[in-house]
Design an enzyme around this catalytic site. Structure first.
Site, PDB file in Angstrom:
ATOM      1  N   SER A 162      36.837  59.787 -27.849  1.00  0.00           N
ATOM      2  CA  SER A 162      35.747  60.759 -27.712  1.00  0.00           C
ATOM      3  C   SER A 162      35.899  61.777 -28.824  1.00  0.00           C
ATOM      4  O   SER A 162      37.013  61.976 -29.340  1.00  0.00           O
ATOM      5  CB  SER A 162      35.863  61.472 -26.363  1.00  0.00           C
ATOM      6  OG  SER A 162      35.000  62.594 -26.302  1.00  0.00           O
TER       7      SER A 162
ATOM      8  N   TYR B 123      40.884  65.879 -20.125  1.00  0.00           N
ATOM      9  CA  TYR B 123      40.079  64.842 -20.793  1.00  0.00           C
ATOM     10  C   TYR B 123      40.414  64.788 -22.288  1.00  0.00           C
ATOM     11  O   TYR B 123      40.660  63.721 -22.846  1.00  0.00           O
ATOM     12  CB  TYR B 123      38.589  65.143 -20.570  1.00  0.00           C
ATOM     13  CG  TYR B 123      37.641  64.123 -21.170  1.00  0.00           C
ATOM     14  CD1 TYR B 123      37.374  62.921 -20.521  1.00  0.00           C
ATOM     15  CD2 TYR B 123      36.999  64.361 -22.389  1.00  0.00           C
ATOM     16  CE1 TYR B 123      36.502  61.987 -21.059  1.00  0.00           C
ATOM     17  CE2 TYR B 123      36.127  63.432 -22.934  1.00  0.00           C
ATOM     18  CZ  TYR B 123      35.880  62.247 -22.266  1.00  0.00           C
ATOM     19  OH  TYR B 123      35.017  61.317 -22.811  1.00  0.00           O
TER      20      TYR B 123
ATOM     21  N   LYS C   3      41.993  61.672 -24.424  1.00  0.00           N
ATOM     22  CA  LYS C   3      41.278  61.021 -25.528  1.00  0.00           C
ATOM     23  C   LYS C   3      42.015  61.207 -26.857  1.00  0.00           C
ATOM     24  O   LYS C   3      41.965  60.328 -27.727  1.00  0.00           O
ATOM     25  CB  LYS C   3      39.846  61.552 -25.609  1.00  0.00           C
ATOM     26  CG  LYS C   3      38.996  61.192 -24.384  1.00  0.00           C
ATOM     27  CD  LYS C   3      38.838  59.682 -24.211  1.00  0.00           C
ATOM     28  CE  LYS C   3      37.886  59.324 -23.091  1.00  0.00           C
ATOM     29  NZ  LYS C   3      37.691  57.875 -22.951  1.00  0.00           N
TER      30      LYS C   3
HETATM   31  N1  LIG Z   1      28.805  59.832 -22.460  1.00  0.00           N
HETATM   32  C1  LIG Z   1      29.408  60.514 -23.419  1.00  0.00           C
HETATM   33  O1  LIG Z   1      28.852  61.486 -23.968  1.00  0.00           O
HETATM   34  C2  LIG Z   1      30.771  60.115 -23.894  1.00  0.00           C
HETATM   35  C3  LIG Z   1      31.271  60.775 -25.024  1.00  0.00           C
HETATM   36  C4  LIG Z   1      32.516  60.424 -25.494  1.00  0.00           C
HETATM   37  C5  LIG Z   1      33.252  59.426 -24.873  1.00  0.00           C
HETATM   38  N2  LIG Z   1      32.736  58.803 -23.783  1.00  0.00           N
HETATM   39  C6  LIG Z   1      33.555  57.763 -23.163  1.00  0.00           C
HETATM   40  O2  LIG Z   1      32.823  56.572 -23.057  1.00  0.00           O
HETATM   41  C7  LIG Z   1      33.282  55.818 -21.934  1.00  0.00           C
HETATM   42  C8  LIG Z   1      32.108  55.461 -21.044  1.00  0.00           C
HETATM   43  O3  LIG Z   1      31.474  56.666 -20.616  1.00  0.00           O
HETATM   44  P1  LIG Z   1      29.995  56.682 -20.014  1.00  0.00           P
HETATM   45  O4  LIG Z   1      29.354  57.909 -20.510  1.00  0.00           O
HETATM   46  O5  LIG Z   1      29.362  55.382 -20.214  1.00  0.00           O
HETATM   47  O6  LIG Z   1      30.362  56.902 -18.468  1.00  0.00           O
HETATM   48  P2  LIG Z   1      29.710  56.298 -17.137  1.00  0.00           P
HETATM   49  O7  LIG Z   1      30.247  57.154 -16.043  1.00  0.00           O
HETATM   50  O8  LIG Z   1      28.233  56.164 -17.304  1.00  0.00           O
HETATM   51  O9  LIG Z   1      30.337  54.840 -17.062  1.00  0.00           O
HETATM   52  C9  LIG Z   1      31.719  54.674 -16.894  1.00  0.00           C
HETATM   53  C10 LIG Z   1      31.974  53.367 -16.158  1.00  0.00           C
HETATM   54  O10 LIG Z   1      33.390  53.259 -15.985  1.00  0.00           O
HETATM   55  C11 LIG Z   1      33.627  52.772 -14.672  1.00  0.00           C
HETATM   56  N3  LIG Z   1      34.965  53.154 -14.204  1.00  0.00           N
HETATM   57  C12 LIG Z   1      35.375  54.352 -13.717  1.00  0.00           C
HETATM   58  N4  LIG Z   1      36.651  54.274 -13.322  1.00  0.00           N
HETATM   59  C13 LIG Z   1      37.058  52.997 -13.559  1.00  0.00           C
HETATM   60  C14 LIG Z   1      38.281  52.305 -13.353  1.00  0.00           C
HETATM   61  N5  LIG Z   1      39.342  52.902 -12.796  1.00  0.00           N
HETATM   62  N6  LIG Z   1      38.344  51.008 -13.727  1.00  0.00           N
HETATM   63  C15 LIG Z   1      37.277  50.389 -14.278  1.00  0.00           C
HETATM   64  N7  LIG Z   1      36.094  50.984 -14.492  1.00  0.00           N
HETATM   65  C16 LIG Z   1      35.996  52.281 -14.121  1.00  0.00           C
HETATM   66  C17 LIG Z   1      32.540  53.378 -13.812  1.00  0.00           C
HETATM   67  O11 LIG Z   1      32.339  52.635 -12.617  1.00  0.00           O
HETATM   68  C18 LIG Z   1      31.343  53.334 -14.762  1.00  0.00           C
HETATM   69  O12 LIG Z   1      30.589  52.141 -14.623  1.00  0.00           O
HETATM   70  C19 LIG Z   1      34.346  56.691 -21.251  1.00  0.00           C
HETATM   71  O13 LIG Z   1      35.625  56.306 -21.704  1.00  0.00           O
HETATM   72  C20 LIG Z   1      33.998  58.081 -21.747  1.00  0.00           C
HETATM   73  O14 LIG Z   1      35.096  58.952 -21.716  1.00  0.00           O
HETATM   74  C21 LIG Z   1      31.512  59.131 -23.257  1.00  0.00           C
END
Ligand SMILES: NC(=O)c1ccc[n+]([C@@H]2O[C@H](COP(=O)([O-])OP(=O)(O)OC[C@H]3O[C@@H](n4cnc5c(N)ncnc54)[C@H](O)[C@@H]3O)[C@@H](O)[C@H]2O)c1
Length: 256
Positions: free
Chosen positions: A147, A160, A164
């Site tokens: 991230s 967090y 990351k």
């Molecule tokens: N959305 C953003 O702005 C953003 C920015 C930077 C990084 N990220 C990273 O991207 C990744 C996805 O984020 P997102 O925004 O799609 O989130 P989201 O919440 O929409 O999706 C995350 C998915 O991970 C699954 N999950 C949660 N715990 C789990 C576990 N223990 N085992 C397996 N699956 C599990 C959830 O069921 C969900 O389907 C994450 O690692 C997040 O930190 C997101």
């Protein structure tokens, strides 16, 4: 869309929703031979069809594998499921969570729960994939979801950011360890991407408008824009790229 992942077997964790869902569907659109969709639930936060049925509709071989990435044995079983297709070529350790309350006084239970998914789960995923790639004598690509919060800190996401930042260095250390076997390891560091995670976390949702205004491109990112970056890192087009953290943030961290 393209065939940059032609013949590749792709495994994606956290792929029911959000960025992971876009990565799994994107892999199919970029020519993957088979996609293994993995999550703790098959239901998408966005509603509508499951990731698996979206990929089926594209005519690409797909399996759903229920996996809690914080459980090493479950992650090992997930990667084992790729053996049906000859083993994993591209492993995407995407699953990650945020906390409702993640300041300097973050509660111990919350901290450990977050680390068990964001750090342990990512390491277990990379380990299982690397073990299988080496056993099969295959080169491969492992993509870890970091991230922008792992490159710059934020007071409202202390645990967090810590997790990351660990992922960014995990990619570098694993790139060093696995490079001699032809295995590339990289991290992707998204900026603010419009997903359920951002919309439903009150602190992050409130901050996202400020982030949007400071982002040179003046908008949040789309999950498909992360998916395209992951597809590139997974593909042979990135054959000499290893150990990087690829920022995909509309320029946000590049400006003051
Ligand atoms: N959305 C953003 O702005 C953003 C920015 C930077 C990084 N990220 C990273 O991207 C990744 C996805 O984020 P997102 O925004 O799609 O989130 P989201 O919440 O929409 O999706 C995350 C998915 O991970 C699954 N999950 C949660 N715990 C789990 C576990 N223990 N085992 C397996 N699956 C599990 C959830 O069921 C969900 O389907 C994450 O690692 C997040 O930190 C997101």
């Amino acid at each position: 869309m393209s065939d940059i992942l032609k013949d590749k077997v792709v495994v994606v964790t956290g792929a029911a929703s959000g960025i992971g869902r876009a990565i799994a569907i994107g892999a199919a659109q970029h020519g993957a031979r088979a996609v293994i969709v993995s999550d703790i639930t098959e239901t998408s936060n966005e509603g509508g069809r499951t990731t698996t049925s979206e990929i089926e509709a594209l005519g690409v071989a797909v399996r759903f594998h229920r996996t809690d990435v914080s459980q090493r044995a479950q992650v090992d079983a997930l990667v084992e499921a790729a053996a049906e297709f000859g083993g994993v070529d591209v492993m995407v350790a995407n699953a990650g969570i945020t906390l409702r309350s993640d300041g300097p006084d973050v509660a111990e239970d919350d901290y450990r729960r977050l680390m068990s998914v964001n750090l342990d789960g990512v390491l277990f995923s990379a380990q299982a994939a690397a073990r299988q790639m080496k056993a099969n004598g295959k080169a491969g690509s492992i993509v870890l979801m970091a991230s922008m919060g792992g490159i710059a800190g934020a007071g409202m996401t202390v645990a967090y950011s810590t997790s990351k930042g660990g992922v960014v260095l995990m990619a570098k250390a694993l790139a060093d360890a696995l490079g001699p076997d032809g295995i590339r390891v990289n991290a992707v560091a998204p900026g603010v991407i419009d997903t359920h995670l951002v919309r439903t976390n009150p602190g992050i949702a409130a901050a996202s408008e400020g982030f949007r205004q400071r982002t040179p491109l003046r908008r949040l990112g789309k999950p498909s824009e992360i998916a395209d970056s992951v597809a590139w890192l997974g593909s042979d087009m990135a054959s000499y790229v290893s150990g990087i953290a690829l920022l995909v943030d509309g320029g946000l961290l590049s400006v003051i």
